[in-house]
Design a protein around this motif. Sequence first.
Motif, short mmCIF file in Angstrom:
data_model
loop_
_atom_site.label_atom_id
_atom_site.label_comp_id
_atom_site.label_asym_id
_atom_site.label_seq_id
_atom_site.Cartn_x
_atom_site.Cartn_y
_atom_site.Cartn_z
N ALA A 162 50.98 21.11 53.74
CA ALA A 162 51.63 20.13 54.62
C ALA A 162 50.68 18.98 54.94
CB ALA A 162 52.09 20.81 55.90
N ILE A 163 49.42 19.28 55.18
CA ILE A 163 48.45 18.24 55.48
C ILE A 163 48.25 17.33 54.28
CG2 ILE A 163 46.00 17.85 55.93
CD1 ILE A 163 46.10 20.24 57.82
N LEU A 164 48.14 17.90 53.09
CA LEU A 164 48.00 17.09 51.89
C LEU A 164 49.22 16.21 51.64
CD1 LEU A 164 46.25 19.54 49.40
CD2 LEU A 164 45.29 17.48 50.46
N ALA A 165 50.41 16.75 51.88
CA ALA A 165 51.63 15.96 51.68
C ALA A 165 51.69 14.79 52.67
CB ALA A 165 52.86 16.85 51.84
N VAL A 166 51.38 15.04 53.92
CA VAL A 166 51.42 13.97 54.92
C VAL A 166 50.31 12.95 54.66
CG1 VAL A 166 51.06 13.48 57.36
CG2 VAL A 166 52.59 15.28 56.66
N PHE A 167 49.16 13.43 54.24
CA PHE A 167 48.07 12.49 53.90
C PHE A 167 48.48 11.60 52.74
CE2 PHE A 167 44.12 11.49 51.58
CZ PHE A 167 43.53 10.70 52.55
N TRP A 168 49.12 12.16 51.75
CA TRP A 168 49.57 11.38 50.60
C TRP A 168 50.61 10.33 51.01
CZ3 TRP A 168 47.72 10.84 45.88
CH2 TRP A 168 48.50 10.19 44.93
N VAL A 169 51.52 10.71 51.90
CA VAL A 169 52.57 9.80 52.34
C VAL A 169 52.00 8.71 53.25
CG1 VAL A 169 54.66 9.65 53.74
CG2 VAL A 169 54.42 11.47 52.05
N SER A 170 51.09 9.08 54.16
CA SER A 170 50.61 8.11 55.15
C SER A 170 49.31 7.42 54.74
CB SER A 170 50.41 8.81 56.49
OG SER A 170 49.40 9.79 56.39
N MET A 171 48.88 7.58 53.50
CA MET A 171 47.64 6.97 53.05
C MET A 171 47.70 5.44 53.12
SD MET A 171 45.53 7.69 49.52
CE MET A 171 46.53 9.08 49.22
N SER A 172 48.83 4.85 52.77
CA SER A 172 48.93 3.39 52.81
C SER A 172 48.89 2.89 54.26
CB SER A 172 50.21 2.93 52.12
OG SER A 172 51.34 3.38 52.83
N PHE A 173 49.54 3.60 55.18
CA PHE A 173 49.49 3.23 56.59
C PHE A 173 48.05 3.29 57.12
CE2 PHE A 173 49.18 5.29 60.79
CZ PHE A 173 49.51 4.21 61.58
N MET A 174 47.32 4.34 56.76
CA MET A 174 45.94 4.47 57.21
C MET A 174 45.07 3.35 56.67
SD MET A 174 45.28 8.49 56.73
CE MET A 174 46.21 9.72 57.59
N THR A 175 45.24 3.04 55.39
CA THR A 175 44.45 1.98 54.77
C THR A 175 44.77 0.63 55.38
OG1 THR A 175 44.44 3.25 52.72
CG2 THR A 175 43.83 0.94 52.57
N GLU A 176 46.04 0.32 55.56
CA GLU A 176 46.42 -0.95 56.16
C GLU A 176 45.91 -1.09 57.59
OE1 GLU A 176 50.63 -1.18 55.87
OE2 GLU A 176 50.61 -1.29 53.68
N THR A 177 45.94 -0.01 58.34
CA THR A 177 45.45 -0.05 59.72
C THR A 177 43.95 -0.29 59.77
OG1 THR A 177 47.20 1.50 60.34
CG2 THR A 177 45.42 1.21 61.90
N LEU A 178 43.21 0.41 58.93
CA LEU A 178 41.76 0.22 58.91
C LEU A 178 41.37 -1.17 58.41
CD1 LEU A 178 40.24 3.59 57.69
CD2 LEU A 178 39.90 2.46 59.86
N VAL A 179 42.03 -1.65 57.37
CA VAL A 179 41.72 -2.99 56.85
C VAL A 179 42.05 -4.04 57.90
CG1 VAL A 179 42.42 -4.69 55.13
CG2 VAL A 179 41.90 -2.37 54.43
N SER A 180 43.16 -3.89 58.59
CA SER A 180 43.53 -4.83 59.64
C SER A 180 42.49 -4.82 60.77
CB SER A 180 44.90 -4.48 60.18
OG SER A 180 45.19 -5.24 61.32
N PHE A 181 42.03 -3.65 61.16
CA PHE A 181 41.02 -3.55 62.21
C PHE A 181 39.72 -4.23 61.79
CE2 PHE A 181 37.44 -1.01 63.97
CZ PHE A 181 37.51 -1.46 65.27
N PHE A 182 39.31 -3.98 60.57
CA PHE A 182 38.05 -4.57 60.12
C PHE A 182 38.15 -6.08 59.95
CE2 PHE A 182 36.70 -0.27 59.25
CZ PHE A 182 35.35 -0.33 59.53
N THR A 183 39.25 -6.56 59.39
CA THR A 183 39.36 -8.00 59.17
C THR A 183 39.62 -8.78 60.46
OG1 THR A 183 41.71 -7.78 58.62
CG2 THR A 183 40.13 -7.81 56.79
#
Length: 88
Positions: free
Chosen positions: A57-78
């Motif tokens: 379940a954790i791997l499935a949710v990580f796979w699905v929410s990976m783009s959200f996590m990346t976009e959030t981190l990139v937005s925070f850094f930029t």
Amino acid sequence: MDQAIFFDTLRHGLWIAVIISLPILVVALVTGLTVGLFQALTSIQEMTLTFVPKLAAILAVFWVSMSFMTETLVSFFTSTIVPLIAGS
């Protein structure tokens, strides 16, 4: 760097970490409770029964929410970290 800016950036970074980890933690909690309830109802005490479904379940949710996590981190850094480094 002013202390207020430092602590505000730290607070914002910690909040971003909470937001990013929330989907995985919620799924781990729900899966753990579901498997624990199943084990209590059926009296099956197998250790891998708790580990394997939670990991899947954790791997499935990580796979699905990976783009959200990346976009959030990139937005925070930029929007926050890079301007502080550049000295604006």
